[in-house]
Design a protein around this motif. Structure first.
Motif, PDB file in Angstrom:
ATOM      1  N   LEU A  23       0.830  -1.211   0.000  1.00  0.00           N
ATOM      2  CA  LEU A  23       0.000   0.000   0.000  1.00  0.00           C
ATOM      3  C   LEU A  23       0.863   1.259   0.000  1.00  0.00           C
ATOM      4  O   LEU A  23       0.611   2.192  -0.769  1.00  0.00           O
ATOM      5  N   GLU A  24       1.899   1.306   0.840  1.00  0.00           N
ATOM      6  CA  GLU A  24       2.769   2.487   0.893  1.00  0.00           C
ATOM      7  C   GLU A  24       3.514   2.676  -0.426  1.00  0.00           C
ATOM      8  O   GLU A  24       3.599   3.786  -0.947  1.00  0.00           O
ATOM      9  N   ALA A  25       4.033   1.586  -0.977  1.00  0.00           N
ATOM     10  CA  ALA A  25       4.777   1.679  -2.240  1.00  0.00           C
ATOM     11  C   ALA A  25       3.876   2.153  -3.382  1.00  0.00           C
ATOM     12  O   ALA A  25       4.291   2.962  -4.224  1.00  0.00           O
ATOM     13  N   MET A  26       2.639   1.672  -3.415  1.00  0.00           N
ATOM     14  CA  MET A  26       1.738   2.052  -4.511  1.00  0.00           C
ATOM     15  C   MET A  26       1.157   3.450  -4.317  1.00  0.00           C
ATOM     16  O   MET A  26       0.820   4.113  -5.302  1.00  0.00           O
ATOM     17  N   LYS A  27       1.057   3.922  -3.065  1.00  0.00           N
ATOM     18  CA  LYS A  27       0.681   5.331  -2.841  1.00  0.00           C
ATOM     19  C   LYS A  27       1.731   6.229  -3.471  1.00  0.00           C
ATOM     20  O   LYS A  27       1.416   7.192  -4.163  1.00  0.00           O
ATOM     21  N   LYS A  28       2.993   5.890  -3.228  1.00  0.00           N
ATOM     22  CA  LYS A  28       4.098   6.658  -3.797  1.00  0.00           C
ATOM     23  C   LYS A  28       4.091   6.549  -5.318  1.00  0.00           C
ATOM     24  O   LYS A  28       4.244   7.547  -6.028  1.00  0.00           O
ATOM     25  N   ALA A  29       3.910   5.345  -5.842  1.00  0.00           N
ATOM     26  CA  ALA A  29       3.902   5.131  -7.288  1.00  0.00           C
ATOM     27  C   ALA A  29       2.785   5.927  -7.958  1.00  0.00           C
ATOM     28  O   ALA A  29       3.007   6.563  -8.989  1.00  0.00           O
ATOM     29  N   SER A  30       1.590   5.893  -7.378  1.00  0.00           N
ATOM     30  CA  SER A  30       0.471   6.613  -7.995  1.00  0.00           C
ATOM     31  C   SER A  30       0.769   8.112  -8.033  1.00  0.00           C
ATOM     32  O   SER A  30       0.463   8.786  -9.017  1.00  0.00           O
ATOM     33  N   SER A  31       1.401   8.612  -6.997  1.00  0.00           N
ATOM     34  CA  SER A  31       1.783  10.018  -6.960  1.00  0.00           C
ATOM     35  C   SER A  31       2.823  10.328  -8.041  1.00  0.00           C
ATOM     36  O   SER A  31       2.695  11.302  -8.788  1.00  0.00           O
ATOM     37  N   GLU A  32       3.844   9.480  -8.144  1.00  0.00           N
ATOM     38  CA  GLU A  32       4.902   9.685  -9.142  1.00  0.00           C
ATOM     39  C   GLU A  32       4.362   9.590 -10.564  1.00  0.00           C
ATOM     40  O   GLU A  32       4.870  10.250 -11.466  1.00  0.00           O
ATOM     41  N   LEU A  33       3.345   8.762 -10.766  1.00  0.00           N
ATOM     42  CA  LEU A  33       2.781   8.550 -12.098  1.00  0.00           C
ATOM     43  C   LEU A  33       1.624   9.504 -12.401  1.00  0.00           C
ATOM     44  O   LEU A  33       1.062   9.469 -13.493  1.00  0.00           O
ATOM     45  N   GLY A  34       1.246  10.326 -11.429  1.00  0.00           N
ATOM     46  CA  GLY A  34       0.117  11.224 -11.620  1.00  0.00           C
ATOM     47  C   GLY A  34      -1.173  10.464 -11.836  1.00  0.00           C
ATOM     48  O   GLY A  34      -2.041  10.868 -12.601  1.00  0.00           O
ATOM     49  N   ALA A  35      -1.295   9.315 -11.165  1.00  0.00           N
ATOM     50  CA  ALA A  35      -2.436   8.415 -11.364  1.00  0.00           C
ATOM     51  C   ALA A  35      -3.267   8.309 -10.090  1.00  0.00           C
ATOM     52  O   ALA A  35      -2.769   8.519  -8.990  1.00  0.00           O
TER      53      ALA A  35
END
Length: 115
Positions: A23-35
């Motif tokens: 969950l933490e990794a994908m929160k960061k990923a979604s932010s980095e990807l603008g998703a």
């Protein structure tokens, strides 16, 4: 290159592979990807329907499928399965997450957002 519009995570709150690791990794990923980040808890009666459909259609399906499973949805409507938790243990799942986030493909997806 297509842009990621949503990061979809099939998870359970009690699962150490999911919470907090994925969950933490994908929160960061979604932010980095603008998703948008979309979370589907398999213990929630409404969300499990969507979770099961995602896993059946795009992921690694079995009656007792492994969680977490992560999917990227692109602006062209395509959905891609990008991660499944590892039965070998939390450290193996952590390694898979690190491999995804340090991959050339992920770097290209990020650069498509940030130029």
């Amino acid at each position: 290159m297509s842009r990621v519009v949503s990061v979809k995570v099939v998870y359970a709150k009690w699962c150490p592979h999911c919470n907090p690791l994925t969950l933490e990794a994908m929160k960061k990923a979604s932010s980095e990807l603008g998703a948008k980040l979309e979370l589907y808890d398999i213990d929630n009666p409404e969300q499990v329907k969507v979770a099961d459909r995602l896993v059946k259609e795009f992921g690694e399906w079995s009656e007792d499928y492994v969680i977490p499973q992560v999917f990227f949805e692109y602006d062209d409507g395509r959905v891609e399965h990008v991660l499944t938790g590892q039965r070998a243990g939390v450290s193996a799942t952590r390694q898979k997450i690190e491999e995804l986030l340090s991959s050339e493909k992920y770097a290209k997806l990020k650069s498509a957002v940030h130029g």
